[in-house]
Design a protein around this motif. Structure first.
Motif, PDB file in Angstrom:
ATOM      1  N   ILE A  17       0.884  -1.073   0.169  1.00 31.10           N
ATOM      2  CA  ILE A  17      -0.002   0.069  -0.056  1.00 31.10           C
ATOM      3  C   ILE A  17       0.886   1.361   0.056  1.00 31.10           C
ATOM      4  N   THR A  18       0.169   2.431  -0.552  1.00 30.96           N
ATOM      5  CA  THR A  18       1.049   3.600  -0.925  1.00 30.96           C
ATOM      6  C   THR A  18       0.305   4.620   0.097  1.00 30.96           C
ATOM      7  N   PHE A  19       1.026   5.777   0.315  1.00 35.30           N
ATOM      8  CA  PHE A  19       0.689   6.928   1.063  1.00 35.30           C
ATOM      9  C   PHE A  19       0.611   8.198   0.507  1.00 35.30           C
ATOM     10  N   ALA A  20      -0.218   9.035   0.915  1.00 39.48           N
ATOM     11  CA  ALA A  20       0.194  10.336   0.232  1.00 39.48           C
ATOM     12  C   ALA A  20      -0.046  11.276   1.521  1.00 39.48           C
ATOM     13  N   TRP A  21       0.968  12.346   1.552  1.00 46.25           N
ATOM     14  CA  TRP A  21       1.228  13.025   2.669  1.00 46.25           C
ATOM     15  C   TRP A  21       0.062  14.247   2.672  1.00 46.25           C
ATOM     16  N   PRO A  22      -0.533  14.494   3.844  1.00 52.33           N
ATOM     17  CA  PRO A  22      -1.556  15.552   3.928  1.00 52.33           C
ATOM     18  C   PRO A  22      -0.922  17.080   3.571  1.00 52.33           C
ATOM     19  N   TYR A  23      -1.531  17.848   2.710  1.00 53.19           N
ATOM     20  CA  TYR A  23      -0.862  18.915   2.729  1.00 53.19           C
ATOM     21  C   TYR A  23       0.464  18.878   2.003  1.00 53.19           C
ATOM     22  N   TRP A  24       0.738  17.710   1.433  1.00 51.00           N
ATOM     23  CA  TRP A  24       2.073  17.361   0.752  1.00 51.00           C
ATOM     24  C   TRP A  24       3.317  17.804   1.753  1.00 51.00           C
ATOM     25  N   ARG A  25       3.155  17.636   3.005  1.00 49.82           N
ATOM     26  CA  ARG A  25       4.200  17.844   3.982  1.00 49.82           C
ATOM     27  C   ARG A  25       4.751  16.722   4.629  1.00 49.82           C
ATOM     28  N   SER A  26       6.077  16.734   4.902  1.00 52.78           N
ATOM     29  CA  SER A  26       6.578  15.515   5.642  1.00 52.78           C
ATOM     30  C   SER A  26       7.962  15.979   6.167  1.00 52.78           C
ATOM     31  N   THR A  27       8.682  15.229   6.993  1.00 51.59           N
ATOM     32  CA  THR A  27       9.979  15.550   7.393  1.00 51.59           C
ATOM     33  C   THR A  27      10.732  14.232   7.422  1.00 51.59           C
ATOM     34  N   GLU A  28      11.992  14.360   7.517  1.00 47.53           N
ATOM     35  CA  GLU A  28      12.904  13.073   7.611  1.00 47.53           C
ATOM     36  C   GLU A  28      12.240  12.097   8.603  1.00 47.53           C
ATOM     37  N   THR A  29      11.997  12.488   9.696  1.00 49.39           N
ATOM     38  CA  THR A  29      11.522  11.386  10.590  1.00 49.39           C
ATOM     39  C   THR A  29      10.168  10.865  10.273  1.00 49.39           C
ATOM     40  N   THR A  30       9.044  11.645   9.696  1.00 48.99           N
ATOM     41  CA  THR A  30       8.029  10.995   9.283  1.00 48.99           C
ATOM     42  C   THR A  30       8.129  10.071   8.230  1.00 48.99           C
ATOM     43  N   ARG A  31       9.119  10.655   7.123  1.00 54.27           N
ATOM     44  CA  ARG A  31       9.398   9.657   6.129  1.00 54.27           C
ATOM     45  C   ARG A  31       9.942   8.434   6.487  1.00 54.27           C
ATOM     46  N   ALA A  32      10.688   8.501   7.661  1.00 58.39           N
ATOM     47  CA  ALA A  32      11.387   7.158   8.109  1.00 58.39           C
ATOM     48  C   ALA A  32      10.315   6.299   8.702  1.00 58.39           C
ATOM     49  N   LEU A  33       9.164   6.991   9.256  1.00 56.88           N
ATOM     50  CA  LEU A  33       8.196   6.209   9.808  1.00 56.88           C
ATOM     51  C   LEU A  33       7.473   5.740   8.793  1.00 56.88           C
ATOM     52  N   ALA A  34       7.189   6.493   7.707  1.00 55.91           N
ATOM     53  CA  ALA A  34       6.296   5.863   6.526  1.00 55.91           C
ATOM     54  C   ALA A  34       6.864   4.607   5.933  1.00 55.91           C
ATOM     55  N   SER A  35       8.380   4.760   5.882  1.00 56.90           N
ATOM     56  CA  SER A  35       8.983   3.593   5.218  1.00 56.90           C
ATOM     57  C   SER A  35       8.867   2.175   5.985  1.00 56.90           C
ATOM     58  N   ARG A  36       8.326   2.316   7.175  1.00 59.69           N
ATOM     59  CA  ARG A  36       7.905   0.910   7.904  1.00 59.69           C
ATOM     60  C   ARG A  36       6.748   0.299   7.496  1.00 59.69           C
ATOM     61  N   TYR A  37       5.818   1.242   6.827  1.00 61.95           N
ATOM     62  CA  TYR A  37       4.398   0.474   6.713  1.00 61.95           C
ATOM     63  C   TYR A  37       4.097   0.737   5.138  1.00 61.95           C
TER      64      TYR A  37
END
Length: 384
Positions: A161-181
């Protein structure tokens, strides 16, 4: 045969000598060395994009608003295209989303399952649509995880499954989190000039958890988007479009998403993509293709003078990265027709110039290529 000829000659010479006859030189007998089998020369190349298209394109829709189901998806269906619908999993069951005081009607989980059954991708747009980049770590992870779990429960046949960032915003920390799932996440830019300044997606994204997208908005014109699309086509890249609302002037305003395009403009945009040499596919499907493309290795060797074997090596899980790869096989010019199988199962192919193109299944580990016993025109004659 050589043994018989040599010993026959010795016997004749000996017999003549015993008879007192003058020996007559016998002509030399040419003995041909055994011929080596002609080893067929075959090369295999994984194509940059599916079926040899010059570039890829993905149409993505955010916020699970009802206009996506009523207007956006049917237009894709009419053209044989598939898109990605990023849904807000925690508000869909309520049927309505409060978007900063604006009521936006949501399509239902039953409708989401119908979209998936028609070949569209259903991705995550978080659980309740906060700015995930501004949340504390634990709450950010909860948004990602709860949304994933709900999607897996509602549409279990989807893998990767893929993800889309709300408001197109992310950080290095949240991107590392997203890569887990998630196998990939889509970001975006609000205007075409900004999108082009940041850089359209090339043949390989720099960060799979921040894939840049062009946010289509009604303040811009189709000509502006076409210019960006032509650049991507020339570069052989990947055009990712982020859309929200579609307005046909008929459905209720509450059913329409943010910054809507007119239905006419949306149709024109789809027709531009169809008319160009883009492979148009869901966001996740393109991600899976390029991940397989960049990690798969093909080992080609001749098993004998009439068969070529191609061993397929990939470190990826075929249950997740479950899309076929387009592979071009260049064959000997004397092969008029071929039979190709993957792990013993017949595989279809089509010709292009003096080569054939196959769709390599994700689970395939060995290909066999042999010339067909049925005579016919050369492979080039079958090209399209």
């Amino acid at each position: 045969m050589r043994y018989v000829r040599i010993h026959y000659r010795l016997f004749v010479v000996a017999a003549l000598a015993l008879a007192g006859c003058r020996s007559v030189p016998l002509p030399d007998v040419a003995v041909e060395p055994p011929r080596d089998p002609v080893v067929p020369v075959v090369s295999a190349q994984i194509l940059r994009w599916r079926d040899g298209s010059r570039a890829a394109a993905s149409l993505t829709f955010d916020d699970s608003t009802l206009d996506h189901y009523l207007l956006a998806a049917p237009e894709l269906d009419r053209r044989g295209l598939h898109g990605t619908f990023f849904v807000i999993t925690g508000v869909m069951q309520h049927g309505v989303w409060d978007d900063f005081g604006t009521r936006r009607l949501q399509f239902s989980w039953n409708q989401a399952r119908r979209l998936a059954a028609r070949g569209h991708e259903i991705g995550s747009h978080s659980h309740t649509h906060p700015d995930v980049s501004a949340l504390p770590f634990a709450r950010a992870e909860l948004q990602l995880l709860k949304s994933l779990q709900r999607l897996q429960r509602e549409i279990p046949r989807q893998h990767g499954i893929t993800f889309a960032w709300p408001y197109w915003r992310s950080t290095e920390t949240t991107r590392a989190l997203a890569s887990r799932y998630y196998i990939a996440s889509r970001a975006g830019q609000a205007t075409t000039p900004r999108y082009r300044a940041v850089g359209p997606v090339g043949a390989r994204p720099e960060d799979m958890q921040r894939v840049n997208a062009l946010g289509t908005r009604p303040v811009e014109t189709l000509d502006v988007w076409q210019e960006a699309l032509h650049e991507i086509l020339d570069d052989g890249g990947w055009a990712v479009l982020s859309l929200h609302g579609i307005d046909d002037g008929v459905i209720p305003r509450e059913a329409i998403g943010w910054q809507p395009l007119s239905l006419e403009t949306y149709r024109d945009l789809l027709d531009v993509l169809v008319s160009q040499d883009f492979w148009v596919a869901p966001f996740g499907e393109v991600v899976k293709y390029l991940e397989r493309r960049d990690t798969t290795h093909l080992h080609v060797y001749a098993d004998d003078d009439q068969r070529v074997i191609i061993d397929v090596h990939s470190p990826l899980d075929p249950q997740i990265y479950n899309v076929p790869l387009s592979v071009r096989l260049t064959l000997p010019p004397t092969w008029h027709d071929v039979e190709i199988s993957a792990d013993g199962q017949p595989l279809a192919w089509h010709a292009t110039s003096a080569a054939v193109v196959i769709e390599l299944p994700a689970e395939a580990s060995k290909l066999s290529v042999i010339p067909s016993a049925t005579p016919g025109a050369s492979i080039a004659a079958h090209s399209r």
